[in-house]
Each structure stands twice: as C-alpha cells, then as structure tokens.
Design an enzyme around this catalytic site. Structure first.
Site, PDB file in Angstrom:
ATOM      1  N   THR A  64    -110.702  27.010  42.514  1.00  0.00           N
ATOM      2  CA  THR A  64    -111.429  28.089  41.839  1.00  0.00           C
ATOM      3  C   THR A  64    -111.524  27.848  40.332  1.00  0.00           C
ATOM      4  O   THR A  64    -112.488  28.281  39.699  1.00  0.00           O
ATOM      5  CB  THR A  64    -110.788  29.456  42.135  1.00  0.00           C
ATOM      6  OG1 THR A  64    -109.385  29.385  41.912  1.00  0.00           O
ATOM      7  CG2 THR A  64    -111.035  29.862  43.579  1.00  0.00           C
ATOM      8  N   THR A  65    -110.571  27.127  39.733  1.00  0.00           N
ATOM      9  CA  THR A  65    -110.642  26.775  38.315  1.00  0.00           C
ATOM     10  C   THR A  65    -111.794  25.810  38.038  1.00  0.00           C
ATOM     11  O   THR A  65    -112.293  25.734  36.923  1.00  0.00           O
ATOM     12  CB  THR A  65    -109.305  26.162  37.843  1.00  0.00           C
ATOM     13  OG1 THR A  65    -108.261  27.122  38.059  1.00  0.00           O
ATOM     14  CG2 THR A  65    -109.320  25.797  36.382  1.00  0.00           C
ATOM     15  N   TYR A  75    -104.566  29.601  50.314  1.00  0.00           N
ATOM     16  CA  TYR A  75    -104.517  30.029  48.919  1.00  0.00           C
ATOM     17  C   TYR A  75    -104.703  31.537  48.853  1.00  0.00           C
ATOM     18  O   TYR A  75    -105.755  32.052  49.219  1.00  0.00           O
ATOM     19  CB  TYR A  75    -105.601  29.293  48.128  1.00  0.00           C
ATOM     20  CG  TYR A  75    -105.715  29.638  46.663  1.00  0.00           C
ATOM     21  CD1 TYR A  75    -104.710  30.305  45.969  1.00  0.00           C
ATOM     22  CD2 TYR A  75    -106.859  29.276  45.948  1.00  0.00           C
ATOM     23  CE1 TYR A  75    -104.838  30.595  44.627  1.00  0.00           C
ATOM     24  CE2 TYR A  75    -106.999  29.554  44.607  1.00  0.00           C
ATOM     25  CZ  TYR A  75    -105.983  30.225  43.948  1.00  0.00           C
ATOM     26  OH  TYR A  75    -106.120  30.509  42.615  1.00  0.00           O
ATOM     27  N   ILE A 101     -99.267  24.693  41.566  1.00  0.00           N
ATOM     28  CA  ILE A 101    -100.687  24.361  41.455  1.00  0.00           C
ATOM     29  C   ILE A 101    -101.187  25.108  40.225  1.00  0.00           C
ATOM     30  O   ILE A 101    -101.276  26.329  40.232  1.00  0.00           O
ATOM     31  CB  ILE A 101    -101.455  24.725  42.732  1.00  0.00           C
ATOM     32  CG1 ILE A 101    -100.869  23.948  43.924  1.00  0.00           C
ATOM     33  CG2 ILE A 101    -102.942  24.395  42.569  1.00  0.00           C
ATOM     34  CD1 ILE A 101    -101.499  24.269  45.268  1.00  0.00           C
ATOM     35  N   TYR A 111    -114.599  39.137  48.448  1.00  0.00           N
ATOM     36  CA  TYR A 111    -115.590  40.211  48.445  1.00  0.00           C
ATOM     37  C   TYR A 111    -115.754  40.916  49.787  1.00  0.00           C
ATOM     38  O   TYR A 111    -115.753  42.146  49.849  1.00  0.00           O
ATOM     39  CB  TYR A 111    -116.974  39.739  47.952  1.00  0.00           C
ATOM     40  CG  TYR A 111    -117.928  40.911  47.803  1.00  0.00           C
ATOM     41  CD1 TYR A 111    -117.824  41.761  46.712  1.00  0.00           C
ATOM     42  CD2 TYR A 111    -118.888  41.209  48.783  1.00  0.00           C
ATOM     43  CE1 TYR A 111    -118.651  42.863  46.600  1.00  0.00           C
ATOM     44  CE2 TYR A 111    -119.717  42.311  48.674  1.00  0.00           C
ATOM     45  CZ  TYR A 111    -119.592  43.133  47.582  1.00  0.00           C
ATOM     46  OH  TYR A 111    -120.395  44.230  47.483  1.00  0.00           O
ATOM     47  N   ARG A 171    -107.927  37.861  42.101  1.00  0.00           N
ATOM     48  CA  ARG A 171    -109.278  37.357  41.916  1.00  0.00           C
ATOM     49  C   ARG A 171    -110.186  37.647  43.109  1.00  0.00           C
ATOM     50  O   ARG A 171    -111.378  37.850  42.946  1.00  0.00           O
ATOM     51  CB  ARG A 171    -109.260  35.829  41.695  1.00  0.00           C
ATOM     52  CG  ARG A 171    -108.817  35.371  40.326  1.00  0.00           C
ATOM     53  CD  ARG A 171    -109.754  35.805  39.207  1.00  0.00           C
ATOM     54  NE  ARG A 171    -110.967  35.038  39.113  1.00  0.00           N
ATOM     55  CZ  ARG A 171    -111.205  34.114  38.178  1.00  0.00           C
ATOM     56  NH1 ARG A 171    -110.283  33.804  37.282  1.00  0.00           N
ATOM     57  NH2 ARG A 171    -112.374  33.501  38.115  1.00  0.00           N
ATOM     58  N   LYS A 200    -100.516  28.243  48.736  1.00  0.00           N
ATOM     59  CA  LYS A 200    -100.441  28.484  47.295  1.00  0.00           C
ATOM     60  C   LYS A 200    -100.334  29.988  47.094  1.00  0.00           C
ATOM     61  O   LYS A 200    -101.257  30.735  47.413  1.00  0.00           O
ATOM     62  CB  LYS A 200    -101.680  27.921  46.600  1.00  0.00           C
ATOM     63  CG  LYS A 200    -101.746  28.233  45.110  1.00  0.00           C
ATOM     64  CD  LYS A 200    -103.044  27.718  44.495  1.00  0.00           C
ATOM     65  CE  LYS A 200    -103.146  28.114  43.028  1.00  0.00           C
ATOM     66  NZ  LYS A 200    -104.410  27.661  42.398  1.00  0.00           N
TER      67      LYS A 200
END
Length: 297
Positions: free
Chosen positions: A50-51, A139, A209, A113, A144, A167
């Site tokens: 996502t980064t 993850y 991570i 979402y 987020r 994660k």
C-alpha cells in the site's frame, strides 16, 4: 512450512514507487532504490504494497513495478509482491501475475471499503491461497481499510495451505501478543507498525514490514536484528533514536511524508499521484529535522 516461511524475518521495506513530477513512474530511481536497500541490509522488499500506491497505479503499471523490482533484486533477497484488492477475482489475477514474474510471496491487504464480514475475509483469503500456489502474507491495517480482521479469523486462516504469515498493523501490542500465542508458530507474525515493532518482536514477531525503512534501511535492519537476537538494550536504544522519525512520517497520509523525505534525500523525484498531494509546507521542516536527528541528511 516452506523454506521462505522459516527464513523470512527482519526488516522488510514497504517500498515507495518513485515518480516524476507528472506522476509517471521513474524506473531509474526505482532501480537505484532497490540496489540501495540490498546494500544497506534490508532483509526483503515488498513491491507495490500500500505504500507503493497500488490504488493509483494502472494494473499494467502495478505488474510492471513488481517485475522491475524482481529483476533488479535478482534473487539476492526475497521480493514480496503486493497483490491485495477489494475484489477477490482481481486479487487472484494479481497474485497469479506475481507468481509468474517470480515473486517469492504475495502480501494481500484486507479488502477495503466494501467491509466484508469475518466469514467474508476468511473466504477471500482462502480462495486466493487455493487459487495460486504462492506463499501468502495476510495484511491487517484497519486504520486504512475500514475493516478489521479479528485474531480468531487469522487463526482459522493459519490452517489454509499457502498462508505463511500475517502483517499486523494494528499497533496494539497486547492484541499482537495474543495472536502470536494463539497461532502456536503455525504462521509468522510481522509488525506493520514502526512505532511498536520492537515491542512486538520481543513477544514473538519475526520482524517489521516498515515504512521508516524507506529512509533508514540500515538503522531499521540493525534494530530488527537486535530485537530478534533478544538484545533489548540495543534494540530499544535504536528505537528511541528513530522514535520521532517513525512518528513524523505519519504526519500526513502515508506515503506522502516518506516520499517527500526520500525526495529531500535526493533519492527520488517529487512525484505522487492524486488524490495524494505533496507534503504540506508546515510539515517539511519537522520531517527534515527528524532526518537530520538520525544522521540521514
């Protein structure tokens, strides 16, 4: 348990995707970043987690960035491809593409979402793991995604062949410890929260991570190594040294601050894709000072 599952540990960078000011991917900067991480002792790279801004990359760009990172790494360290999606079908397609490109594993964020139930989360990850023969890292980052995968669901998923790790980016160390205890080593737990990584490793996590590793790869690698060796005094000393940096890199939505920091370090251009925008002026001096304080610039 696969060899990767047994050996994967330490500092794993959630790598940014370098871009020019117009938002196009800067392939030369990406190559230099990857080489720098290998040299600095990063233990593995997450490509387009996502980064890495997968939400605004096209599917072809997403796959191309994974491919380029795998090419440059050239099997020196593991490459974990970010292949999560809020559509199970899309997640399978991305994970299959990552496998074909030669990724060592895939990192799949919880569907965002659409807010699946716990049963929906279980079926989503189980379906992907059964569809593609590639090690899967779950993850969970509820801050987020808007969906929180409960420990009981992760424990259920630990019985699914192919799922090797999770994660945990909740930042809740007590909850992470409860998860580690409940898993009994069937799959690994990694911190996904730089501020609490040392604490989670101390109670059994296999590494971190990391966002901060983008700008401080050697420091993060040394901190994780010390924590894994149960050298708490050294790990805590490093952790205190980078505590302000860990904090300031989330002054705006990730990866806004870390991309600006890397630009300030001269490693990447200033590009970031809308709806994300460059770091606001009032945060630039604090980020710069945090970098100076740990000797990065």
């Amino acid at each position: 348990m696969t060899q990767l599952a047994q050996n994967l540990q330490g500092s794993i960078v959630a790598l940014v995707t370098p871009m020019f000011k117009d938002g196009s991917v800067d392939w030369k900067a990406l190559e230099k970043l990857v080489e720098w991480h290998v040299e600095q002792g990063t233990n593995a790279i997450v490509a387009v987690g996502t980064t890495g801004e997968p939400s605004t990359l096209s599917p072809s760009e997403h796959i191309q960035v994974i491919q380029e990172i795998i090419r440059v790494v050239d099997k020196r360290i593991p490459v974990i491809a970010g292949t999560g999606a809020n559509s199970t079908h899309e997640a399978i397609e991305l994970t299959q593409a990552a496998k074909e490109l030669g990724a060592d594993a895939a990192l799949l964020v919880t569907p965002y979402y659409n807010k699946p139930t716990q049963e929906g989360l279980y079926q989503h990850f189980k379906t992907v793991a059964e569809a593609v023969d590639l090690p899967i890292v779950l993850y969970n980052v509820p801050g987020r995604t808007g969906v929180d995968m409960q420990n009981d669901t992760i424990v259920r998923l630990a019985d699914v062949a192919g799922i090797i790790a999770v994660k945990d980016a909740t930042g809740d160390v007590a909850r992470g410890q409860a998860l580690i205890d409940a898993l009994h080593g069937r799959i690994s737990v990694f911190s996904g929260d730089d501020e609490t990584a040392v604490e989670l490793i101390a109670v059994g996590a296999k590494g971190n991570i990391s966002v901060t590793a983008n700008v401080a790869p050697k420091i993060m690698s040394e901190m994780c190594a010390a924590a894994l060796a149960q050298n708490q005094s050294v790990a805590q000393e490093i952790n205190q040294k980078i505590a302000n940096l860990n904090n300031i890199l989330f002054c705006e939505s990730n990866p806004i601050p870390v991309k600006w920091a890397l630009h300030e370090m001269g490693l990447i251009g200033s590009g970031i894709r809308l709806p994300l925008t460059p770091l606001a002026e009032q945060y630039r001096a604090p980020v710069r000072e945090a970098l100076k304080a740990v000797g990065i610039i």
